[in-house]
Motif scaffolding. Sequence first.
Motif, PDB file in Angstrom:
ATOM      1  N   GLU A  42       0.837  -1.209   0.000  1.00 15.21           N
ATOM      2  CA  GLU A  42       0.000   0.000   0.000  1.00 15.21           C
ATOM      3  C   GLU A  42       0.869   1.254   0.000  1.00 15.21           C
ATOM      4  O   GLU A  42       0.541   2.249  -0.663  1.00 15.21           O
ATOM      5  CB  GLU A  42      -0.925  -0.014   1.204  1.00 15.21           C
ATOM      6  CG  GLU A  42      -2.041  -1.054   1.094  1.00 15.21           C
ATOM      7  CD  GLU A  42      -2.904  -1.128   2.352  1.00 15.21           C
ATOM      8  OE1 GLU A  42      -2.541  -0.493   3.375  1.00 15.21           O
ATOM      9  OE2 GLU A  42      -3.938  -1.824   2.316  1.00 15.21           O
ATOM     10  N   GLU A  43       1.991   1.210   0.737  1.00 14.47           N
ATOM     11  CA  GLU A  43       2.909   2.360   0.742  1.00 14.47           C
ATOM     12  C   GLU A  43       3.471   2.603  -0.648  1.00 14.47           C
ATOM     13  O   GLU A  43       3.550   3.748  -1.113  1.00 14.47           O
ATOM     14  CB  GLU A  43       4.048   2.106   1.738  1.00 14.47           C
ATOM     15  CG  GLU A  43       5.079   3.215   1.755  1.00 14.47           C
ATOM     16  CD  GLU A  43       6.237   2.947   2.696  1.00 14.47           C
ATOM     17  OE1 GLU A  43       7.325   3.529   2.476  1.00 14.47           O
ATOM     18  OE2 GLU A  43       6.072   2.163   3.660  1.00 14.47           O
ATOM     19  N   ALA A  44       3.870   1.529  -1.314  1.00 12.94           N
ATOM     20  CA  ALA A  44       4.446   1.671  -2.653  1.00 12.94           C
ATOM     21  C   ALA A  44       3.429   2.237  -3.644  1.00 12.94           C
ATOM     22  O   ALA A  44       3.724   3.165  -4.401  1.00 12.94           O
ATOM     23  CB  ALA A  44       4.962   0.317  -3.135  1.00 12.94           C
ATOM     24  N   LEU A  45       2.229   1.682  -3.638  1.00  9.81           N
ATOM     25  CA  LEU A  45       1.201   2.143  -4.576  1.00  9.81           C
ATOM     26  C   LEU A  45       0.812   3.588  -4.296  1.00  9.81           C
ATOM     27  O   LEU A  45       0.592   4.381  -5.224  1.00  9.81           O
ATOM     28  CB  LEU A  45      -0.025   1.229  -4.500  1.00  9.81           C
ATOM     29  CG  LEU A  45       0.198  -0.213  -4.991  1.00  9.81           C
ATOM     30  CD1 LEU A  45      -1.055  -1.055  -4.743  1.00  9.81           C
ATOM     31  CD2 LEU A  45       0.577  -0.239  -6.469  1.00  9.81           C
ATOM     32  N   ALA A  46       0.746   3.954  -3.013  1.00  9.22           N
ATOM     33  CA  ALA A  46       0.401   5.336  -2.653  1.00  9.22           C
ATOM     34  C   ALA A  46       1.521   6.307  -3.016  1.00  9.22           C
ATOM     35  O   ALA A  46       1.293   7.523  -3.069  1.00  9.22           O
ATOM     36  CB  ALA A  46       0.106   5.420  -1.148  1.00  9.22           C
ATOM     37  N   SER A  47       2.720   5.771  -3.267  1.00 10.48           N
ATOM     38  CA  SER A  47       3.869   6.608  -3.631  1.00 10.48           C
ATOM     39  C   SER A  47       4.069   6.693  -5.139  1.00 10.48           C
ATOM     40  O   SER A  47       5.063   7.269  -5.597  1.00 10.48           O
ATOM     41  CB  SER A  47       5.139   6.057  -2.964  1.00 10.48           C
ATOM     42  OG  SER A  47       4.984   6.008  -1.553  1.00 10.48           O
ATOM     43  N   GLY A  48       3.159   6.115  -5.895  1.00 10.18           N
ATOM     44  CA  GLY A  48       3.231   6.206  -7.350  1.00 10.18           C
ATOM     45  C   GLY A  48       3.913   5.041  -8.037  1.00 10.18           C
ATOM     46  O   GLY A  48       4.124   5.076  -9.259  1.00 10.18           O
ATOM     47  N   ILE A  49       4.258   3.978  -7.299  1.00 14.89           N
ATOM     48  CA  ILE A  49       4.889   2.807  -7.913  1.00 14.89           C
ATOM     49  C   ILE A  49       3.875   2.092  -8.800  1.00 14.89           C
ATOM     50  O   ILE A  49       2.723   1.894  -8.412  1.00 14.89           O
ATOM     51  CB  ILE A  49       5.427   1.852  -6.834  1.00 14.89           C
ATOM     52  CG1 ILE A  49       6.534   2.536  -6.037  1.00 14.89           C
ATOM     53  CG2 ILE A  49       5.924   0.559  -7.460  1.00 14.89           C
ATOM     54  CD1 ILE A  49       7.750   2.939  -6.844  1.00 14.89           C
ATOM     55  N   GLU A  50       4.318   1.667  -9.979  1.00 16.74           N
ATOM     56  CA  GLU A  50       3.430   1.042 -10.951  1.00 16.74           C
ATOM     57  C   GLU A  50       3.675  -0.457 -11.104  1.00 16.74           C
ATOM     58  O   GLU A  50       2.798  -1.176 -11.585  1.00 16.74           O
ATOM     59  CB  GLU A  50       3.601   1.725 -12.316  1.00 16.74           C
ATOM     60  CG  GLU A  50       3.218   3.204 -12.293  1.00 16.74           C
ATOM     61  CD  GLU A  50       3.505   3.901 -13.610  1.00 16.74           C
ATOM     62  OE1 GLU A  50       3.831   3.194 -14.598  1.00 16.74           O
ATOM     63  OE2 GLU A  50       3.414   5.137 -13.661  1.00 16.74           O
ATOM     64  N   GLN A  51       4.860  -0.915 -10.729  1.00 19.97           N
ATOM     65  CA  GLN A  51       5.161  -2.347 -10.849  1.00 19.97           C
ATOM     66  C   GLN A  51       5.806  -2.843  -9.557  1.00 19.97           C
ATOM     67  O   GLN A  51       6.801  -2.297  -9.092  1.00 19.97           O
ATOM     68  CB  GLN A  51       6.094  -2.619 -12.027  1.00 19.97           C
ATOM     69  CG  GLN A  51       6.274  -4.104 -12.325  1.00 19.97           C
ATOM     70  CD  GLN A  51       7.022  -4.359 -13.616  1.00 19.97           C
ATOM     71  OE1 GLN A  51       8.158  -3.918 -13.786  1.00 19.97           O
ATOM     72  NE2 GLN A  51       6.399  -5.078 -14.542  1.00 19.97           N
ATOM     73  N   LEU A  52       5.212  -3.906  -8.988  1.00 20.04           N
ATOM     74  CA  LEU A  52       5.675  -4.499  -7.748  1.00 20.04           C
ATOM     75  C   LEU A  52       6.406  -5.792  -8.074  1.00 20.04           C
ATOM     76  O   LEU A  52       5.821  -6.698  -8.680  1.00 20.04           O
ATOM     77  CB  LEU A  52       4.493  -4.792  -6.823  1.00 20.04           C
ATOM     78  CG  LEU A  52       3.455  -3.673  -6.662  1.00 20.04           C
ATOM     79  CD1 LEU A  52       2.249  -4.178  -5.871  1.00 20.04           C
ATOM     80  CD2 LEU A  52       4.071  -2.457  -5.980  1.00 20.04           C
ATOM     81  N   ILE A  53       7.683  -5.884  -7.666  1.00 20.17           N
ATOM     82  CA  ILE A  53       8.513  -7.044  -7.990  1.00 20.17           C
ATOM     83  C   ILE A  53       8.790  -7.807  -6.698  1.00 20.17           C
ATOM     84  O   ILE A  53       9.507  -7.318  -5.817  1.00 20.17           O
ATOM     85  CB  ILE A  53       9.836  -6.618  -8.646  1.00 20.17           C
ATOM     86  CG1 ILE A  53       9.564  -5.745  -9.881  1.00 20.17           C
ATOM     87  CG2 ILE A  53      10.671  -7.843  -9.023  1.00 20.17           C
ATOM     88  CD1 ILE A  53      10.799  -5.016 -10.391  1.00 20.17           C
ATOM     89  N   GLU A  90     -11.572  -7.150  -2.737  1.00 18.49           N
ATOM     90  CA  GLU A  90     -11.307  -6.811  -4.140  1.00 18.49           C
ATOM     91  C   GLU A  90     -10.209  -5.763  -4.267  1.00 18.49           C
ATOM     92  O   GLU A  90      -9.442  -5.768  -5.237  1.00 18.49           O
ATOM     93  CB  GLU A  90     -12.589  -6.334  -4.813  1.00 18.49           C
ATOM     94  CG  GLU A  90     -13.626  -7.436  -5.021  1.00 18.49           C
ATOM     95  CD  GLU A  90     -14.911  -6.935  -5.651  1.00 18.49           C
ATOM     96  OE1 GLU A  90     -15.603  -7.735  -6.303  1.00 18.49           O
ATOM     97  OE2 GLU A  90     -15.224  -5.723  -5.499  1.00 18.49           O
ATOM     98  N   SER A  91     -10.118  -4.875  -3.277  1.00 16.07           N
ATOM     99  CA  SER A  91      -9.110  -3.814  -3.340  1.00 16.07           C
ATOM    100  C   SER A  91      -7.692  -4.330  -3.123  1.00 16.07           C
ATOM    101  O   SER A  91      -6.716  -3.622  -3.396  1.00 16.07           O
ATOM    102  CB  SER A  91      -9.427  -2.726  -2.306  1.00 16.07           C
ATOM    103  OG  SER A  91      -9.217  -3.204  -0.983  1.00 16.07           O
ATOM    104  N   LEU A  92      -7.561  -5.550  -2.619  1.00 14.23           N
ATOM    105  CA  LEU A  92      -6.232  -6.130  -2.387  1.00 14.23           C
ATOM    106  C   LEU A  92      -5.522  -6.469  -3.688  1.00 14.23           C
ATOM    107  O   LEU A  92      -4.296  -6.584  -3.720  1.00 14.23           O
ATOM    108  CB  LEU A  92      -6.347  -7.418  -1.559  1.00 14.23           C
ATOM    109  CG  LEU A  92      -6.871  -7.308  -0.140  1.00 14.23           C
ATOM    110  CD1 LEU A  92      -6.996  -8.697   0.471  1.00 14.23           C
ATOM    111  CD2 LEU A  92      -5.962  -6.442   0.708  1.00 14.23           C
ATOM    112  N   VAL A  93      -6.277  -6.647  -4.747  1.00 13.90           N
ATOM    113  CA  VAL A  93      -5.720  -7.166  -5.997  1.00 13.90           C
ATOM    114  C   VAL A  93      -5.374  -6.014  -6.937  1.00 13.90           C
ATOM    115  O   VAL A  93      -6.260  -5.348  -7.470  1.00 13.90           O
ATOM    116  CB  VAL A  93      -6.717  -8.119  -6.691  1.00 13.90           C
ATOM    117  CG1 VAL A  93      -6.072  -8.735  -7.937  1.00 13.90           C
ATOM    118  CG2 VAL A  93      -7.183  -9.204  -5.727  1.00 13.90           C
ATOM    119  N   PRO A  94      -4.074  -5.752  -7.145  1.00 10.27           N
ATOM    120  CA  PRO A  94      -3.690  -4.705  -8.103  1.00 10.27           C
ATOM    121  C   PRO A  94      -4.095  -5.093  -9.516  1.00 10.27           C
ATOM    122  O   PRO A  94      -4.415  -6.246  -9.801  1.00 10.27           O
ATOM    123  CB  PRO A  94      -2.161  -4.647  -7.957  1.00 10.27           C
ATOM    124  CG  PRO A  94      -1.860  -5.321  -6.659  1.00 10.27           C
ATOM    125  CD  PRO A  94      -2.922  -6.369  -6.493  1.00 10.27           C
TER     126      PRO A  94
END
Length: 290
Positions: A42-53, A90-94
């Motif tokens: 959630e921190e990464a997505l809220a910071s503008g990250i687009e791809q989670l590895i 449902e919100s858990l799934v990017p």
Amino acid sequence: MKIKKAIFPVAGLGTRFLPATKAMPKEMLPVVDKPIIQYAVEEALASGIEQLIFVTGGGKTALENHFDRSYELEDTLRKRGKDDLLQTIESLVPKSGTIVYTRQSEPLGLGHAIWCARDIVGDEPFAVLLADDLIQNDVPVLHQMINEFDRLRASMVAIFEVPKEETSKYGILEAEPAHNGTVRIKSMIEKPDPAEAPSNLAAIGRYIFTPKIFDYLGMHKKGAGGEIQLTDAMVALLEDQPIFGYRFKGTRFDCGDKAGFQMANLAFALEHPEIRDTLKEYINTQVHKN
């Protein structure tokens, strides 16, 4: 260049939490009602990250399933009219394609885990988040760091001050004086004895790197504990490029430690609207009892 990718090293065995982690990834241990890894995502997505590895190892199926669809559960919640819970699940799934998984086939250390994602990252700056470092704040630490990266255009690590006697638990910095809370790192030492520590400034699990770091991680030089240490690669990188230490705003909890994990649960529970009043009442009762 915008920072769009973040690496999550999640291959560790979590031995400090056995037997709880015998069949469950340590990243799935809950802080109140969310697993530790979810806070980092959630921190990464809220910071503008687009791809989670995710750099995973064996026994991490539960983690992968957590960020995937669960049609049977969703259908059950829908039929029972539990719309709030359905929305939460449902919100858990990017979005499809947001998460990429790769394997660390051998437990060779944090530096090796990051190197395993080199081909996915490519030739661009990227972030690294260690889920064990859970940080409570209003503005995500990674967001704070990305703003500072936009100013400095250089690698950086989140730092904070530790008691001198605890330097043997962290990567410790030797640094030039701070400017608005940010220091320029001169050198780093992995888990030094307090008598040998150059300061009490410790690095924690939030990093931003230029792709040059992969050149040094790829040398596979083993350091402390016989592992490929990220700290050693950062020291080598300093010969070519500057690295900065960023004093973040927020409270950090070490969820890789049993006491730190319980402190995180307490701190986040006291902010949870459903349980905070009941918990405060219980705490007051225990304080007066003792």
